[in-house]
Write a protein that holds these residues in place. Structure first.
Motif, short mmCIF file in Angstrom:
data_model
loop_
_atom_site.label_atom_id
_atom_site.label_comp_id
_atom_site.label_asym_id
_atom_site.label_seq_id
_atom_site.Cartn_x
_atom_site.Cartn_y
_atom_site.Cartn_z
N LEU A 1 -20.69 -30.96 -16.03
CA LEU A 1 -19.93 -32.07 -16.62
C LEU A 1 -19.31 -31.64 -17.96
O LEU A 1 -20.02 -31.15 -18.85
N ILE A 2 -17.99 -31.82 -18.07
CA ILE A 2 -17.30 -31.49 -19.33
C ILE A 2 -16.65 -32.76 -19.87
O ILE A 2 -15.70 -33.28 -19.28
N GLU A 3 -17.18 -33.25 -20.98
CA GLU A 3 -16.62 -34.46 -21.60
C GLU A 3 -15.53 -33.99 -22.56
O GLU A 3 -15.80 -33.64 -23.70
N PHE A 4 -14.30 -33.98 -22.08
CA PHE A 4 -13.26 -33.26 -22.84
C PHE A 4 -12.55 -34.09 -23.90
O PHE A 4 -11.89 -33.53 -24.77
N SER A 5 -12.67 -35.41 -23.86
CA SER A 5 -12.10 -36.23 -24.94
C SER A 5 -12.84 -37.55 -25.01
O SER A 5 -13.11 -38.18 -23.99
N ASN A 6 -13.17 -37.98 -26.24
CA ASN A 6 -13.83 -39.29 -26.37
C ASN A 6 -12.88 -40.33 -26.96
O ASN A 6 -13.31 -41.37 -27.42
N TYR A 7 -11.57 -40.00 -26.96
CA TYR A 7 -10.59 -41.04 -27.31
C TYR A 7 -10.47 -41.98 -26.12
O TYR A 7 -10.47 -41.53 -24.97
N CYS A 8 -10.37 -43.28 -26.39
CA CYS A 8 -10.19 -44.21 -25.28
C CYS A 8 -9.34 -45.38 -25.70
O CYS A 8 -9.55 -45.97 -26.75
N ARG B 1 -10.93 -34.05 -29.23
CA ARG B 1 -10.25 -33.66 -27.97
C ARG B 1 -10.43 -32.16 -27.81
O ARG B 1 -10.14 -31.41 -28.75
N LEU B 2 -10.88 -31.71 -26.65
CA LEU B 2 -11.01 -30.27 -26.43
C LEU B 2 -9.67 -29.71 -26.01
O LEU B 2 -9.02 -30.25 -25.10
N PRO B 3 -9.22 -28.63 -26.65
CA PRO B 3 -7.99 -27.99 -26.20
C PRO B 3 -8.20 -27.29 -24.85
O PRO B 3 -9.35 -26.98 -24.48
N GLN B 4 -7.09 -27.06 -24.17
CA GLN B 4 -7.15 -26.41 -22.85
C GLN B 4 -8.04 -25.17 -22.87
O GLN B 4 -8.88 -24.97 -21.99
N GLN B 5 -7.83 -24.34 -23.91
CA GLN B 5 -8.55 -23.06 -23.96
C GLN B 5 -10.06 -23.27 -23.97
O GLN B 5 -10.79 -22.56 -23.28
N SER B 6 -10.53 -24.27 -24.71
CA SER B 6 -11.98 -24.51 -24.76
C SER B 6 -12.48 -24.97 -23.39
O SER B 6 -13.55 -24.55 -22.95
N ILE B 7 -11.72 -25.85 -22.75
CA ILE B 7 -12.15 -26.33 -21.42
C ILE B 7 -12.28 -25.14 -20.48
O ILE B 7 -13.28 -24.99 -19.77
N LEU B 8 -11.29 -24.25 -20.52
CA LEU B 8 -11.32 -23.11 -19.59
C LEU B 8 -12.48 -22.16 -19.90
O LEU B 8 -13.11 -21.61 -19.00
N GLU B 9 -12.77 -22.01 -21.19
CA GLU B 9 -13.91 -21.15 -21.54
C GLU B 9 -15.24 -21.72 -21.02
O GLU B 9 -16.09 -20.99 -20.55
N ILE B 10 -15.36 -23.03 -21.11
CA ILE B 10 -16.59 -23.67 -20.61
C ILE B 10 -16.69 -23.45 -19.09
O ILE B 10 -17.74 -23.11 -18.55
N VAL B 11 -15.55 -23.63 -18.41
CA VAL B 11 -15.55 -23.43 -16.95
C VAL B 11 -15.93 -21.98 -16.62
O VAL B 11 -16.75 -21.74 -15.73
N LYS B 12 -15.35 -21.06 -17.37
CA LYS B 12 -15.63 -19.64 -17.11
C LYS B 12 -17.14 -19.38 -17.23
O LYS B 12 -17.75 -18.76 -16.36
N ALA B 13 -17.73 -19.90 -18.30
CA ALA B 13 -19.16 -19.69 -18.52
C ALA B 13 -19.97 -20.36 -17.40
O ALA B 13 -20.97 -19.81 -16.92
#
Ligand code: 5AD
Ligand code: FES
Length: 335
Positions: free
Chosen positions: A39-46, A66-78
């Motif tokens: 689970l990646i909670e990528f933004s808590n703005y609502c 807000r997580l930038p694209q690059q951070s999301i992809l790094e989490i996925v990679k890991a």
């Protein structure tokens, strides 16, 4: 059993008998496997203002990120390196992430994971065209809980957003070819036993592929702060009923269940749940994604949780599975 026979059974047996039956049904389909989702909670703005939710827009105490694209992809990679084959991208309803940005993220996740990983989106209601674009980009599954099946109560809880609109979103998602997930909270104020039964029956009617049922936990900075907190028993019975009505659906043991009761996830995994979702959001961010107070695993990386979860479920004779774990809805529908 037909759905009305299941409801009769639910009324006539004690929780232990109900639980045993639900576990049997679950194991007849999924064995003792528990699927893992990152689970990646990528933004808590609502932009919504749901009365129950800690990250509602009018809670000024939330430190927004807000997580930038690059951070999301790094989490996925890991996560992929550690074997995860489903990533759930969850956020508040945040239009900062345009459909174009999301499609790019989805496409990159697919590339990164050699098309092996499923992408689940949980980022709110959008237009049918948007759903279509997200599906074409490779997203596999979409979650939108209906929260309660009582239309008036739904509108009240969700700051005027209609129940009909929510159901339309679920229908659109299905038409676009997603595996569709929905669900509800258990123990909301004014909810009755009949509401909970109607919630479960609605899930059956919608032929959901995924079904999230979690306890409502009042958040001190929301209008429902004084609502009462119910113990895990309600969630146990609701999960068991959900499994009986949707034998082939993927049903997570929610973090909310684990937050309400230290053994909450183990308890619901013994009554029909078959999915766990370690939260692989960076700890610095996840502490700000507080839908409710007392959320567990805030200091763990999520990858640490994978080890912990493994030990936890060994105590209930289940085993973690790193398979992609698509739903078996169509194989086994309840009439
Ligand atoms: N307690 C428990 N669950 C909550 N959610 C939102 N607020 C709360 C709360 N206070 C659930 C909703 C939402 C999901 C992501 O979290 O059902 O759909
Ligand atoms: Fe996160 Fe146990 S599941 S530390």
């Amino acid at each position: 059993m037909t759905s009305s026979e299941i409801i009769n059974f639910y009324h006539s047996v004690d929780t232990e008998t109900l639980s045993k039956k639900a576990n049997l049904v679950c194991e007849s389909i999924y064995g003792n496997k528990v699927y893992l989702r990152g689970l990646i909670e990528f933004s808590n703005y609502c932009q919504c203002d749901c009365l129950y939710c800690g990250i509602r827009k009018s809670n000024p105490h939330v430190q927004r990120y807000r997580l930038p694209q690059q951070s999301i992809l790094e989490i996925v990679k890991a996560g992929y390196k550690r074997g995860l084959k489903t990533f759930v991208l969850q956020s508040g309803e945040d239009s900062y992430y345009t459909t174009k940005m999301l499609t790019e993220i989805i496409e990159k996740i697919k590339l990164l994971t050699n098309n092996e990983a499923a992408v689940t989106l949980s980022c709110g209601m959008k237009s049918k065209n948007d759903y279509q674009s997200l599906k074409s980009a490779g997203a596999d599954r979409y979650l939108i809980r209906f929260e309660t099946s009582d239309p008036k109560f739904h509108q009240y809880l969700r700051g005027g957003i209609s129940f009909k609109r929510r159901l339309k979103a679920l229908e659109d998602l299905k038409t676009c070819g997603f595996e569709v997930g929905s669900g509800y909270m258990v123990g909301l104020p004014d909810e009755t036993e009949q509401t909970r039964i109607n919630n479960a029956l609605l899930c059956n009617e919608l032929e959901l592929d995924m079904l999230g049922v979690g306890p409502f936990i009042p958040h001190p900075k929301t209008p429902l702060k004084t609502a009462s907190l119910h113990n895990i028993e309600l969630t146990i019975r609701a999960t068991a009923l959900a499994r009986l009505l949707l034998p082939g659906a993927n049903i997570p043991a929610t973090t909310a269940a684990g937050s309400l009761d230290p053994l909450g996830r183990e308890k619901v995994l013994q009554v029909g749940a078959n999915v766990l979702m370690p939260n692989i959001t960076p700890p610095d961010n996840k502490k700000n994604y507080l839908l409710y107070p007392g959320k567990i695993c805030l200091d763990e990386s999520g990858f640490e949780c994978m080890g912990c979860l493994n030990n936890r479920i060994a105590t209930i004779d289940k085993k973690l599975s790193l398979e992609r774990g698509d739903a078996k809805t169509r194989l086994c529908a309840t009439p």
